[in-house]
Write a protein that holds these residues in place. Structure first.
Motif, short mmCIF file in Angstrom:
data_model
loop_
_atom_site.label_atom_id
_atom_site.label_comp_id
_atom_site.label_asym_id
_atom_site.label_seq_id
_atom_site.Cartn_x
_atom_site.Cartn_y
_atom_site.Cartn_z
N PHE A 138 44.72 43.23 40.17
CA PHE A 138 43.49 44.01 40.33
C PHE A 138 42.96 43.88 41.76
O PHE A 138 43.74 43.91 42.71
N TYR A 139 41.66 43.68 41.91
CA TYR A 139 41.08 43.64 43.26
C TYR A 139 41.62 42.47 44.07
O TYR A 139 41.52 42.44 45.29
N PHE A 180 41.73 31.65 35.60
CA PHE A 180 41.53 33.08 35.83
C PHE A 180 40.30 33.19 36.72
O PHE A 180 39.20 32.80 36.32
N TRP A 198 25.00 34.25 33.54
CA TRP A 198 26.20 33.43 33.69
C TRP A 198 25.91 31.94 33.74
O TRP A 198 26.82 31.11 33.91
N GLY A 237 28.20 47.03 31.85
CA GLY A 237 28.51 46.43 30.56
C GLY A 237 27.29 45.79 29.90
O GLY A 237 27.36 45.36 28.76
N LEU A 293 38.37 25.55 32.56
CA LEU A 293 37.89 26.93 32.69
C LEU A 293 37.18 27.17 34.01
O LEU A 293 36.38 26.34 34.45
N ILE A 326 38.67 33.80 26.42
CA ILE A 326 37.24 34.04 26.23
C ILE A 326 36.91 35.28 27.06
O ILE A 326 36.96 35.23 28.29
N THR A 386 34.34 37.89 28.44
CA THR A 386 32.88 37.95 28.62
C THR A 386 32.38 39.19 29.34
O THR A 386 31.17 39.38 29.46
N LYS A 387 33.29 40.03 29.85
CA LYS A 387 32.86 41.21 30.61
C LYS A 387 32.97 42.49 29.78
O LYS A 387 33.85 42.59 28.93
N GLY A 388 32.10 43.45 30.08
CA GLY A 388 32.08 44.67 29.27
C GLY A 388 32.23 45.95 30.07
O GLY A 388 31.68 46.98 29.69
N THR A 389 32.96 45.88 31.19
CA THR A 389 33.17 47.09 31.98
C THR A 389 34.62 47.57 31.84
O THR A 389 35.49 46.84 31.38
N ASP A 420 36.99 48.18 34.05
CA ASP A 420 38.02 47.44 34.80
C ASP A 420 38.31 46.07 34.18
O ASP A 420 39.46 45.70 33.98
N TRP A 421 37.26 45.35 33.83
CA TRP A 421 37.46 44.01 33.29
C TRP A 421 37.84 44.00 31.81
O TRP A 421 38.02 42.93 31.22
N PRO A 449 42.19 42.93 31.63
CA PRO A 449 42.82 41.60 31.58
C PRO A 449 42.97 40.98 30.20
O PRO A 449 44.08 40.56 29.85
N PHE A 459 29.09 37.52 25.02
CA PHE A 459 28.27 38.20 26.03
C PHE A 459 28.68 39.67 26.16
O PHE A 459 28.92 40.33 25.15
N TYR A 460 28.80 40.17 27.38
CA TYR A 460 29.09 41.60 27.57
C TYR A 460 30.47 41.97 27.01
O TYR A 460 30.75 43.14 26.77
N GLN A 464 31.25 44.34 24.00
CA GLN A 464 31.42 45.80 24.13
C GLN A 464 32.86 46.22 23.84
O GLN A 464 33.10 47.35 23.43
N PHE A 504 39.05 31.94 30.80
CA PHE A 504 37.70 32.50 30.72
C PHE A 504 37.67 33.72 31.63
O PHE A 504 37.88 33.61 32.83
N MET A 505 37.49 34.90 31.04
CA MET A 505 37.53 36.13 31.84
C MET A 505 36.18 36.84 31.84
O MET A 505 35.59 37.00 30.81
#
Lengths: 159, 159, 159
Positions: free
Chosen positions: A41-42, A158, B17, B62, B157, C9, C11-14, C16-17, C20, C41-42, C45, C158-159
């Motif tokens: 990715f980025y 990660f 976070w 998100g 983590l 884990i 945790t992101k809701g966009t 792009d993320w 993974p 968390f996010y 989604q 953890f992502m």
């Protein structure tokens, strides 16, 4: 710590988040770890010959603002053109004044310590990166190849 | 689970976070894990006596917006001054109404459970933090010291 | 790799993320790993029947801009209404033209490969998600339940 392994998945492409993979990678290598970093990715930005990384204060109220800038510039103004360039210059200058190595130097340390760097082939294709824009000595591969190493690692992060 | 170890690298300094390291750290400790958290980069904010953490909706589509706020406020307006403070107040109020502990309380739980908290010395220097602004009972150290624990951990983590 | 375990884990809701966890989860499952993903968390989604994920260039100067957009649009203009929708459409179109599976498809792959997906009950309560808005076949649980699996895993991210 002979025989220990560290696997890192580097996914961010900004100046601030470029530090963790190279600092932890070079630190682990110095401690005798075998280290592999998978850039995806980025994070692929970190393998460019000319990185041109930037940092943005936008959406990160956790960033300590030098010289009380947050008092002078409310959130909206962190979005004005030139702000990103200014923050980037300030962070680089701050790092330098504190004697912290540049990203280029830390990446060089990783290379000297035989940290294996792998560019995610899917991301290279996705973002139309030219392999000749990336530094020499890296490999190209996929997630499944990297998993073989990660599954045997003592630390897998990660970022 | 006697003998199990968890190593956390906490790198973010925003209200949202701040939860993961303290929730997972205290949960693991309650399960009998030996836990160490290494606070580095923006994560150092989480060790301040007066945290003043904020949350930003900027760049995070998100984030679920309470009360259909995303319908009323397009992206641009999430950048107006005061929006960050408003979102922060709303998230705190939401957490409270749901009976979720505050960051201060969760951090206190970690301290009571003997979670070892380490401030990254390099970051302390970089951001000119004053050690007296940080909570008592923490240690100061570098990445290589932390690696000794991380390399022996069952869960490591990067947050 | 019989017997190997991967714990994620998310945790992101966009948009792009979202890649993974589903790419690494399905890849690991294809390699014979037992995989569990804890959505919190996010990240919650990613379990919605109708995801409607978006991507934002705001605060992420590491995002490669297609067609030299960064030359035409300075930072401020990435905040104008409609920009997020435009970037989201462009990323989806880019992914499609490169033959990369959609998030829905990757999530389906994970389901077919028996990747266990767990919705964080605390987050469901916090954000007032309706269980009927989430896909079928998932479980609801807390961090301590997930820790039992994570503590036995070979890779925990953890992502």
């Amino acid at each position: 710590m002979a025989g220990k392994k560290m696997a890192i998945i580097a996914t961010k492409g900004t100046l601030d988040w470029a530090y963790p993979p190279f600092i932890l990678g070079s630190t682990a290598a110095a401690l005798g770890y075998e280290v592999q970093i998978f850039f995806t990715f980025y994070g692929l930005q970190l393998l460019k010959k000319k990185m041109g990384l930037k940092v943005s204060p936008l959406g990160n109220p956790g960033m300590p603002m030098p010289m009380g800038m947050d008092k002078w510039f409310p959130v909206l103004f962190t979005a004005i053109p030139g702000m990103e360039a200014m923050m980037t210059a300030m962070m680089k200058s701050k790092m330098k004044s504190k004697g912290i190595a540049t990203i280029e130097e830390l990446r060089g340390l990783c290379q000297e310590a035989d940290v294996k760097m792998i560019a995610c082939q899917m991301t290279v294709d996705l973002f139309d990166f030219s392999p000749q824009d990336l530094i020499d000595g890296i490999e190209f591969g996929g997630a499944s190849t990297f998993m073989a190493f990660a599954g045997e690692s003592d630390i897998c992060l990660f970022m």
